[in-house]
Design an enzyme around this catalytic site. Structure first.
Site, PDB file in Angstrom:
ATOM      1  N   THR A 146     -10.554   9.898   7.586  1.00 27.77           N
ATOM      2  CA  THR A 146     -11.322   9.273   8.430  1.00 27.77           C
ATOM      3  C   THR A 146     -10.367   8.995   9.817  1.00 27.77           C
ATOM      4  OG1 THR A 146     -10.820   7.110   7.719  1.00 27.77           O
ATOM      5  CG2 THR A 146     -12.760   8.237   6.787  1.00 27.77           C
ATOM      6  N   PHE A 195       0.875  -1.356   0.027  1.00 29.09           N
ATOM      7  CA  PHE A 195       0.112   0.040  -0.009  1.00 29.09           C
ATOM      8  C   PHE A 195       0.891   1.158   0.059  1.00 29.09           C
ATOM      9  CE2 PHE A 195      -3.374   2.889   1.596  1.00 29.09           C
ATOM     10  CZ  PHE A 195      -4.513   2.385   0.743  1.00 29.09           C
ATOM     11  N   ALA A 229       0.136  -2.084   5.756  1.00 24.61           N
ATOM     12  CA  ALA A 229       0.975  -1.714   6.973  1.00 24.61           C
ATOM     13  C   ALA A 229       0.314  -2.627   8.173  1.00 24.61           C
ATOM     14  CB  ALA A 229       1.160  -0.240   7.494  1.00 24.61           C
ATOM     15  N   PHE A 230      -0.880  -2.696   8.407  1.00 26.81           N
ATOM     16  CA  PHE A 230      -1.583  -3.404   9.179  1.00 26.81           C
ATOM     17  C   PHE A 230      -1.041  -4.918   9.433  1.00 26.81           C
ATOM     18  CE2 PHE A 230      -4.938  -5.628  11.337  1.00 26.81           C
ATOM     19  CZ  PHE A 230      -5.132  -4.992  12.597  1.00 26.81           C
ATOM     20  N   HIS A 270      -9.162   6.167  10.697  1.00 25.53           N
ATOM     21  CA  HIS A 270      -8.522   4.968  10.006  1.00 25.53           C
ATOM     22  C   HIS A 270      -6.886   4.990  10.436  1.00 25.53           C
ATOM     23  CE1 HIS A 270      -7.840   1.237   7.804  1.00 25.53           C
ATOM     24  NE2 HIS A 270      -6.888   1.919   7.317  1.00 25.53           N
ATOM     25  N   ALA A 328       3.933   2.754   4.898  1.00 28.40           N
ATOM     26  CA  ALA A 328       3.585   4.203   4.962  1.00 28.40           C
ATOM     27  C   ALA A 328       1.978   4.486   4.882  1.00 28.40           C
ATOM     28  CB  ALA A 328       3.945   4.964   3.463  1.00 28.40           C
ATOM     29  N   VAL A 329       1.962   5.018   6.255  1.00 26.42           N
ATOM     30  CA  VAL A 329       0.332   5.210   6.656  1.00 26.42           C
ATOM     31  C   VAL A 329       0.144   6.850   6.493  1.00 26.42           C
ATOM     32  CG1 VAL A 329      -1.359   4.970   8.454  1.00 26.42           C
ATOM     33  CG2 VAL A 329       0.447   3.294   7.964  1.00 26.42           C
ATOM     34  N   PHE A 373      11.397  -0.233  13.216  1.00 35.64           N
ATOM     35  CA  PHE A 373      10.009   0.362  12.802  1.00 35.64           C
ATOM     36  C   PHE A 373      10.664   1.473  11.654  1.00 35.64           C
ATOM     37  CE2 PHE A 373       7.024   3.476  13.123  1.00 35.64           C
ATOM     38  CZ  PHE A 373       5.879   2.871  13.181  1.00 35.64           C
TER      39      PHE A 373
END
Length: 181
Positions: A84, A20, A54-55, A86, A78-79, A111
């Protein structure tokens, strides 16, 4: 002072990369690989595993850590904040999941997940030839792998078996409990 400096030669690494936000995470991967290679790691000593987002990184990192095949593992993703909540949920779970795996396994898990407000911030932290958090994660993996090797306790010798030396002569081990006839 104990420090984890040193080379990556002779060490094994795994990298778990989220697909993602692929442009960003691919640059992070290139940065991490560059750092490991410059540190002396051979390509055969680096495994790269792709996950959807990422989850999913902590689950795969956990499986790799339990294999005991790696001196350090790097999680890359990458988040990017959206409209929202989320972002908060994913960021919190990924960071705590990666930390938990490292604490429980004793394997350094680095990390390398960007948590940014905008795509521009993610781009700025994943540049090739500029600031690249993937490269920094690769350096941290080398340092932590070497540090953990230094901190590892020496192997404990196995307990003696058979005969016990008493006063220069050998005799059978005696049980603490009296034997009944």
């Amino acid at each position: 002072m104990i420090e984890g400096g040193g080379a990556a030669a002779g060490l094994r690494f795994a990298i778990v990369r989220s697909r993602f936000n692929e442009e960003v995470t691919q640059r992070l991967l290139e940065g991490a690989l560059d750092a490991l290679r410059k540190g002396g790691a051979r390509d055969e000593a680096i495994d790269v595993v792709l996950v959807p987002g990422a989850f999913e990184i902590p689950l795969v990192v956990s499986r790799l850590a339990r294999s005991r095949r790696y001196d350090a593992i790097i999680g890359l993703g990458a988040v990017i904040r959206g409209e929202t909540p989320h972002f908060e949920y994913i960021s919190a779970e990924v960071s705590s999941g990666i930390a938990r795996v490292s604490y429980e396994s004793g394997v350094p898990v680095i990390f390398g997940v960007l948590t940014t407000d905008t795509e521009e911030q993610a781009d700025a932290r994943s540049k090739i030839g500029g600031v690249n958090r993937g490269y920094e994660a690769g350096l941290a993996a080398i340092e932590m792998a070497n540090l953990m090797k230094q901190l590892s306790p020496p192997p404990i010798p196995p307990p003696s078996r058979g005969r016990v030396r008493e006063g220069g002569r050998s005799s059978p081990k005696l049980s603490r409990r009296k034997r009944s006839r």
